[in-house]
Motif scaffolding. Structure first.
Motif, short mmCIF file in Angstrom:
data_model
loop_
_atom_site.label_atom_id
_atom_site.label_comp_id
_atom_site.label_asym_id
_atom_site.label_seq_id
_atom_site.Cartn_x
_atom_site.Cartn_y
_atom_site.Cartn_z
N GLN A 141 27.90 35.17 41.76
CA GLN A 141 29.16 35.76 41.33
C GLN A 141 29.38 37.10 42.03
OE1 GLN A 141 31.58 34.58 39.73
NE2 GLN A 141 31.00 33.28 38.04
N ALA A 142 28.31 37.86 42.25
CA ALA A 142 28.44 39.14 42.94
C ALA A 142 28.90 38.93 44.38
CB ALA A 142 27.10 39.88 42.91
N VAL A 143 28.30 37.95 45.05
CA VAL A 143 28.71 37.64 46.43
C VAL A 143 30.16 37.16 46.43
CG1 VAL A 143 28.30 36.16 48.42
CG2 VAL A 143 26.35 37.12 47.17
N HIS A 144 30.49 36.31 45.46
CA HIS A 144 31.85 35.79 45.35
C HIS A 144 32.86 36.93 45.18
CE1 HIS A 144 35.36 33.96 43.37
NE2 HIS A 144 35.01 32.83 43.98
N ARG A 145 32.53 37.89 44.32
CA ARG A 145 33.44 39.00 44.07
C ARG A 145 33.58 39.89 45.30
NH1 ARG A 145 33.56 44.14 40.92
NH2 ARG A 145 35.56 44.14 39.82
N THR A 146 32.49 40.07 46.03
CA THR A 146 32.55 40.86 47.25
C THR A 146 33.46 40.20 48.29
OG1 THR A 146 30.29 41.68 46.88
CG2 THR A 146 31.15 41.82 49.12
N VAL A 147 33.30 38.90 48.45
CA VAL A 147 34.15 38.16 49.38
C VAL A 147 35.61 38.22 48.94
CG1 VAL A 147 34.67 35.85 50.29
CG2 VAL A 147 32.30 36.63 50.15
N ALA A 148 35.84 38.07 47.63
CA ALA A 148 37.21 38.11 47.11
C ALA A 148 37.86 39.47 47.37
CB ALA A 148 37.20 37.79 45.62
N ASN A 149 37.11 40.55 47.17
CA ASN A 149 37.65 41.89 47.43
C ASN A 149 37.98 42.08 48.90
OD1 ASN A 149 37.54 44.29 45.21
ND2 ASN A 149 36.22 42.61 44.64
N ALA A 150 37.13 41.54 49.78
CA ALA A 150 37.42 41.61 51.21
C ALA A 150 38.70 40.84 51.53
CB ALA A 150 36.25 41.05 52.00
N GLY A 151 38.88 39.68 50.87
CA GLY A 151 40.10 38.91 51.07
C GLY A 151 41.33 39.65 50.62
N TRP A 152 41.26 40.29 49.45
CA TRP A 152 42.36 41.09 48.96
C TRP A 152 42.74 42.18 49.98
CZ3 TRP A 152 45.89 40.95 45.23
CH2 TRP A 152 45.68 40.13 44.13
N ALA A 153 41.72 42.85 50.52
CA ALA A 153 41.98 43.93 51.47
C ALA A 153 42.66 43.40 52.73
CB ALA A 153 40.66 44.62 51.83
N LEU A 154 42.18 42.28 53.25
CA LEU A 154 42.79 41.69 54.45
C LEU A 154 44.23 41.28 54.18
CD1 LEU A 154 39.82 39.49 55.75
CD2 LEU A 154 40.70 41.60 56.77
N GLY A 155 44.46 40.65 53.03
CA GLY A 155 45.82 40.26 52.68
C GLY A 155 46.74 41.45 52.52
N GLY A 156 46.22 42.51 51.89
CA GLY A 156 47.03 43.71 51.71
C GLY A 156 47.38 44.38 53.03
N LEU A 157 46.44 44.41 53.96
CA LEU A 157 46.72 44.99 55.28
C LEU A 157 47.77 44.18 56.02
CD1 LEU A 157 43.10 45.94 56.45
CD2 LEU A 157 44.94 47.51 55.82
N ALA A 158 47.65 42.85 55.94
CA ALA A 158 48.65 41.99 56.59
C ALA A 158 50.02 42.19 55.97
CB ALA A 158 48.23 40.53 56.48
N ALA A 159 50.07 42.34 54.63
CA ALA A 159 51.34 42.56 53.95
C ALA A 159 51.96 43.90 54.37
CB ALA A 159 51.14 42.52 52.44
N ALA A 160 51.12 44.93 54.47
CA ALA A 160 51.62 46.25 54.89
C ALA A 160 52.22 46.19 56.29
CB ALA A 160 50.50 47.27 54.82
N THR A 161 51.59 45.44 57.17
CA THR A 161 52.11 45.29 58.53
C THR A 161 53.46 44.58 58.52
OG1 THR A 161 49.86 45.17 59.39
CG2 THR A 161 51.63 44.38 60.82
N ALA A 162 53.54 43.50 57.72
CA ALA A 162 54.79 42.74 57.66
C ALA A 162 55.92 43.56 57.04
CB ALA A 162 54.57 41.44 56.89
N LEU A 163 55.58 44.38 56.06
CA LEU A 163 56.60 45.17 55.38
C LEU A 163 57.22 46.23 56.28
CD1 LEU A 163 55.10 45.72 51.81
CD2 LEU A 163 56.97 44.24 52.49
N ALA A 164 56.53 46.54 57.38
CA ALA A 164 57.10 47.50 58.32
C ALA A 164 58.42 46.98 58.89
CB ALA A 164 56.12 47.78 59.45
#
Length: 404
Positions: free
Chosen positions: A122-145
């Protein structure tokens, strides 16, 4: 399943950061309509946790998860087809229902597949999930430009595609052993055999445990609502500190969640973590309170201490919760029990913003009481579960963990 978590959370990161903007600028909803839509959809979504858990005790887990992912995909794509408020509300509610069900189902998959390594998994899963959130958020920020309606629509489409991809990847995952389905398909027990209790709604100890969990999940509202409001209205710290503390939170979770899991390798060890968890919550509340007593030079380091303390509390609680929520449940009712446990986090989404807003309104004393109340709840939970827990730390036999 770890790959699925990454894909799923990248899509969620694309949508979560722009959903309010989409409904405002693309669907042309008012602020009141957006708020009502989010509140109603969230309230309906609460039912997804117990419903998903109950279905997973009766049907193959991977098939239920695939169905839930497809529901989320359809709900997201449906939002692109209309600006009618009633339909937007219905589609958002369906997506919220699927989201909460998927959260419980992925936890249950880890419980059944990882066995003795479930906390680390579960700890590994949560770490991977947080990394996914960060990548998605960065992509969203780029698109919102770009600032166009098409950009918002493509982000929503990307969210839907991530759920479709997750469903396809789930097809490649093996079905984990299910004690509840094994009992259901076995021969009828002899009259002298007493069937195990599998109804969490009649288990007063577990329901009380879930109630304490709702309080312990309040750390989530601190970062989403409490810190930004406190920085803006009560301290001399620059407003730009708020997103930096959110970044600090994410970095700490990615770096430390897995190492912290080693301190909860048994049920007894997990329960003992409730004491340092209590201290972390108390420290976070006091640091928030004192951050309003001086200038920026005082506020910035104290707010940083508060962010670190609440992040440690978040990680410790996640570790404890993964183990205790399963250890307190019977083998044959894991899905139903984890579904009820999922209500704690769902309920917090409604209660949390109100609690931290009250702390902000009251002032430093409010944050001291906020941290102290959660710290006390940790100790109450420790007392509550102590007698219930069996001496054996684990109840699920270990099997190979799927990396898909």
């Amino acid at each position: 399943m770890l790959t699925i978590a990454l894909v799923d959370r990248i899509g969620s990161g694309l949508w979560a950061s722009v959903s309010v903007l989409y409904f405002t600028y693309v669907s042309s909803l008012s602020v009141a309509q957006v708020g009502t839509l989010a509140a109603v959809a969230g309230a309906i979504g609460i039912a997804g946790a117990p419903l998903g858990g109950r279905l997973a005790d009766r049907f193959p887990l991977t098939r239920v998860l695939i169905a839930v992912q497809l529901l989320r995909a359809v709900a997201s794509l449906a939002l692109l087809t209309t600006n009618d408020y009633a339909l937007l509300l219905a589609f958002s509610a369906a997506g919220s229902l699927g989201d909460r069900a998927a959260s419980v189902l992925t936890r249950l998959y880890a419980t059944r597949v990882a066995g003795a390594d479930r906390v680390r998994y579960q700890a590994v899963h949560r770490t991977v999930a947080n990394a996914g959130w960060a990548l998605g958020g960065l992509a969203a920020a780029t698109a919102l430009a770009l600032g166009t309606a098409s950009a918002y629509q493509w982000l929503l489409a990307g969210d839907a595609l991530s759920f479709i991809a997750s469903a396809l990847l789930t097809l490649r995952c093996g079905e984990p052993p299910s004690p509840s389905r094994a009992v259901a398909t076995s021969k009828t027990p002899t009259p002298t055999t007493k069937p195990p209790r599998t109804n969490p709604w009649r288990d007063r100890t577990y329901l009380a445990y879930v109630a304490t969990e709702t309080v312990l999940f309040l750390d989530d509202a601190v970062f989403k609502v409490g810190l930004p409001l406190w920085i803006a209205h009560a301290t001399s710290a620059p407003h730009g500190l708020a997103p930096l503390l959110l970044v600090l939170n994410n970095v700490m979770v990615v770096a430390l969640q897995v190492p912290l899991a080693r301190f909860a390798t048994t049920t007894r060890a997990a329960r003992k973590l409730l004491t340092p968890l209590s201290a972390a919550f108390a420290l976070g509340g006091m640091a928030m309170a004192f951050s309003a007593t001086g200038g920026a030079a005082t506020a910035i380091p104290l707010l940083t201490v508060a962010a670190v303390a609440f992040t440690l509390a978040e990680m410790i609680h996640a570790t404890v919760s993964w183990e205790l929520s399963v250890a307190l449940a019977p083998d044959t009712g894991q899905g139903a029990y984890l579904g009820v446990h999922g209500l704690a986090q769902s309920a917090q989404r409604s209660v949390g913003p109100l609690a931290v807003t009250a702390a902000v309104t009251i002032g430093p004393a409010g944050w001291t009481c906020f941290g102290g109340f959660i710290a006390l709840t940790c100790l109450i939970q420790d007392r509550l579960v102590r007698d219930r827990l069996a001496p054996t730390p684990l109840s699920v036999p270990p099997v190979t963990v799927s990396e898909q």
